[in-house]
Design a protein around this motif. Structure first.
Motif, mmCIF file in Angstrom:
data_model
loop_
_atom_site.group_PDB
_atom_site.id
_atom_site.type_symbol
_atom_site.label_atom_id
_atom_site.label_comp_id
_atom_site.label_asym_id
_atom_site.label_seq_id
_atom_site.Cartn_x
_atom_site.Cartn_y
_atom_site.Cartn_z
ATOM 1 N N VAL A 206 0.972 -1.298 0.015
ATOM 2 C CA VAL A 206 -0.010 -0.097 0.231
ATOM 3 C C VAL A 206 0.889 1.195 0.053
ATOM 4 O O VAL A 206 1.910 1.429 0.720
ATOM 5 C CB VAL A 206 -0.884 0.120 1.110
ATOM 6 C CG1 VAL A 206 -1.717 1.443 1.226
ATOM 7 C CG2 VAL A 206 -1.762 -1.209 1.406
ATOM 8 N N THR A 207 0.723 2.065 -1.036
ATOM 9 C CA THR A 207 1.214 3.500 -0.947
ATOM 10 C C THR A 207 0.239 4.508 -0.727
ATOM 11 O O THR A 207 -0.714 4.316 -1.048
ATOM 12 C CB THR A 207 2.284 3.230 -2.159
ATOM 13 O OG1 THR A 207 3.130 4.717 -1.982
ATOM 14 C CG2 THR A 207 1.642 3.718 -3.433
ATOM 15 N N ALA A 208 0.780 5.890 -0.754
ATOM 16 C CA ALA A 208 -0.077 6.904 -0.657
ATOM 17 C C ALA A 208 0.358 8.055 -1.653
ATOM 18 O O ALA A 208 1.669 8.333 -1.699
ATOM 19 C CB ALA A 208 -0.105 7.306 0.857
ATOM 20 N N THR A 209 -0.594 8.715 -2.174
ATOM 21 C CA THR A 209 -0.347 9.724 -3.263
ATOM 22 C C THR A 209 0.505 11.042 -2.488
ATOM 23 O O THR A 209 1.457 11.291 -3.255
ATOM 24 C CB THR A 209 -1.494 10.144 -3.963
ATOM 25 O OG1 THR A 209 -2.386 10.748 -2.862
ATOM 26 C CG2 THR A 209 -2.126 9.111 -4.490
ATOM 27 N N GLU A 210 0.475 11.173 -1.380
ATOM 28 C CA GLU A 210 0.890 12.406 -0.765
ATOM 29 C C GLU A 210 1.999 12.132 0.183
ATOM 30 O O GLU A 210 2.495 12.692 1.197
ATOM 31 C CB GLU A 210 -0.087 13.287 -0.055
ATOM 32 C CG GLU A 210 -1.386 13.648 -0.701
ATOM 33 C CD GLU A 210 -0.992 14.293 -2.215
ATOM 34 O OE1 GLU A 210 -0.009 15.186 -2.279
ATOM 35 O OE2 GLU A 210 -1.726 13.828 -2.947
ATOM 36 N N ASP A 211 2.924 11.007 -0.152
ATOM 37 C CA ASP A 211 3.799 10.483 0.652
ATOM 38 C C ASP A 211 5.156 11.082 0.680
ATOM 39 O O ASP A 211 5.717 11.036 -0.647
ATOM 40 C CB ASP A 211 4.110 8.801 0.620
ATOM 41 C CG ASP A 211 5.260 8.382 1.467
ATOM 42 O OD1 ASP A 211 5.857 8.993 2.249
ATOM 43 O OD2 ASP A 211 5.169 7.016 1.682
ATOM 44 N N LYS A 212 5.542 11.936 1.417
ATOM 45 C CA LYS A 212 6.691 12.773 1.352
ATOM 46 C C LYS A 212 8.138 12.179 1.770
ATOM 47 O O LYS A 212 9.121 12.732 1.668
ATOM 48 C CB LYS A 212 6.576 14.157 2.230
ATOM 49 C CG LYS A 212 5.223 14.879 2.000
ATOM 50 C CD LYS A 212 5.418 16.170 3.024
ATOM 51 C CE LYS A 212 4.013 17.007 2.655
ATOM 52 N NZ LYS A 212 2.994 16.199 3.414
ATOM 53 N N VAL A 213 8.021 11.027 2.388
ATOM 54 C CA VAL A 213 9.243 10.062 2.607
ATOM 55 C C VAL A 213 9.695 9.291 1.706
ATOM 56 O O VAL A 213 10.833 8.966 1.328
ATOM 57 C CB VAL A 213 8.856 9.447 3.978
ATOM 58 C CG1 VAL A 213 10.053 8.758 4.503
ATOM 59 C CG2 VAL A 213 8.481 10.469 5.204
ATOM 60 N N CYS A 214 8.547 8.382 1.113
ATOM 61 C CA CYS A 214 8.718 7.275 0.247
ATOM 62 C C CYS A 214 8.190 7.490 -1.131
ATOM 63 O O CYS A 214 6.916 7.870 -1.123
ATOM 64 C CB CYS A 214 8.458 5.921 0.739
ATOM 65 S SG CYS A 214 9.772 5.613 2.123
ATOM 66 N N ASN A 215 8.794 7.464 -2.314
ATOM 67 C CA ASN A 215 8.291 7.876 -3.562
ATOM 68 C C ASN A 215 7.162 6.670 -3.935
ATOM 69 O O ASN A 215 7.593 5.749 -4.165
ATOM 70 C CB ASN A 215 9.403 7.922 -4.537
ATOM 71 C CG ASN A 215 8.793 8.316 -5.879
ATOM 72 O OD1 ASN A 215 7.706 8.064 -6.183
ATOM 73 N ND2 ASN A 215 9.656 8.914 -6.517
#
Length: 281
Positions: A206-215
């Motif tokens: 699962v990833t997130a569109t506004e993740d500032k840590v991991c692309n």
């Protein structure tokens, strides 16, 4: 035809008395076991939940390593997880749910001990091959809890203020800060991209569109290298979806871990994420 909601209820309802399947939660770099506070109670209804605190920055184990001038590495954390499960749980195979740095530990563990792992969920995992951004470091070094929260969450004003108070108290603790910084130095450059192909267990990334840590783009590319991988991107969410979107993550994890045919996009999520129409307002 059974409705999506009825199917969801069937999968989420505990079925019988007895020991539940073990679920191990592995927190990230800027988190402690407490970071699962919006998930653990919910998941405990369906699993035997364990939260090994292998990243105890104030703990004597880490500070013995520091005193001996030994690095705190991902390999060390994997070994600590193995010791915990092998000696104090002893009910494999395990479900693993990991966030951020915990994702590196989970991938390495699953690749090394495939017989001990049933299914895996990776929440905004680090180590996917990109150059990680760590604005949280500025927050720790500057003892600025507000900056740290802003780096992790998409909508920080909606975050529980207890999180800011928690980190403010930790930043004032030199022992905690030293343990944190040494862990960053020992784990930051570790990548698990080459190990994705060795994770045989069904895995949801699962990833997130506004993740500032991991692309999130790199994470999506890495998910394609999982032999039995499933991928989901969450809109309008930062680096900690288990907190910021807990109402979705809680149910998604239970569904993925319990379903006979696991998927990243069960039909019920379309209903709860659908935007209301004019007629339904």
């Amino acid at each position: 035809m059974r409705s999506p909601i009825k199917g969801l209820i069937d999968r989420l309802r505990p079925r019988h008395y007895g020991r539940r399947h073990p679920l191990v939660l592995i927190n990230g770099l800027a988190e402690q076991a407490e970071s699962w506070y919006r998930n653990r109670k919910f998941w405990s209804r369906y699993f035997d939940v364990h939260t090994p605190n292998i990243l105890a920055y104030e703990g004597e184990t880490i500070h013995r390593l520091i005193a001996a001038k030994e690095p705190i590495t991902v390999e060390y954390l994997v070994n600590q997880l193995f010791i915990y499960l092998d000696q104090f749980v002893q009910t494999p195979p395990y479900h693993l749910v990991a966030s951020s740095l915990g994702g590196k530990v989970a991938v390495e563990f699953a690749a090394r001990y495939p017989e001990m792992v049933n299914r895996v969920v990776l929440l905004c995992p680090s180590g996917m091959g990109d150059e990680e951004q760590l604005p949280i470091i500025d927050g720790v070094v500057g003892r600025n809890a507000e900056m740290m929260v802003k780096s992790v969450f998409h909508r920080p004003r909606l975050v529980d203020r207890e999180i800011e108070r928690y980190y403010r108290s930790k930043f004032a603790n030199r022992k905690w800060q030293k343990g944190f910084i040494r862990t960053v130095r020992g784990t930051l450059d570790h990548t698990v991209r080459g190990k994705m192909k060795d994770v045989k267990a069904p895995t949801l990334l699962v990833t997130a569109t506004e993740d500032k840590v991991c692309n999130p783009v790199t994470a999506e590319e890495a998910a394609r290298e999982l032999p039995n991988g499933h991928f989901r991107k969450i809109e309008r969410c930062g680096h900690a979806p288990q907190i910021e979107k807990h109402w979705l993550i809680n149910r998604l994890v239970v569904d993925f871990l319990n379903s006979t045919r696991p998927t990243a996009h069960p039909s019920w999520t379309k209903l709860i994420l659908a935007k209301p129409t004019r007629a339904s307002k």
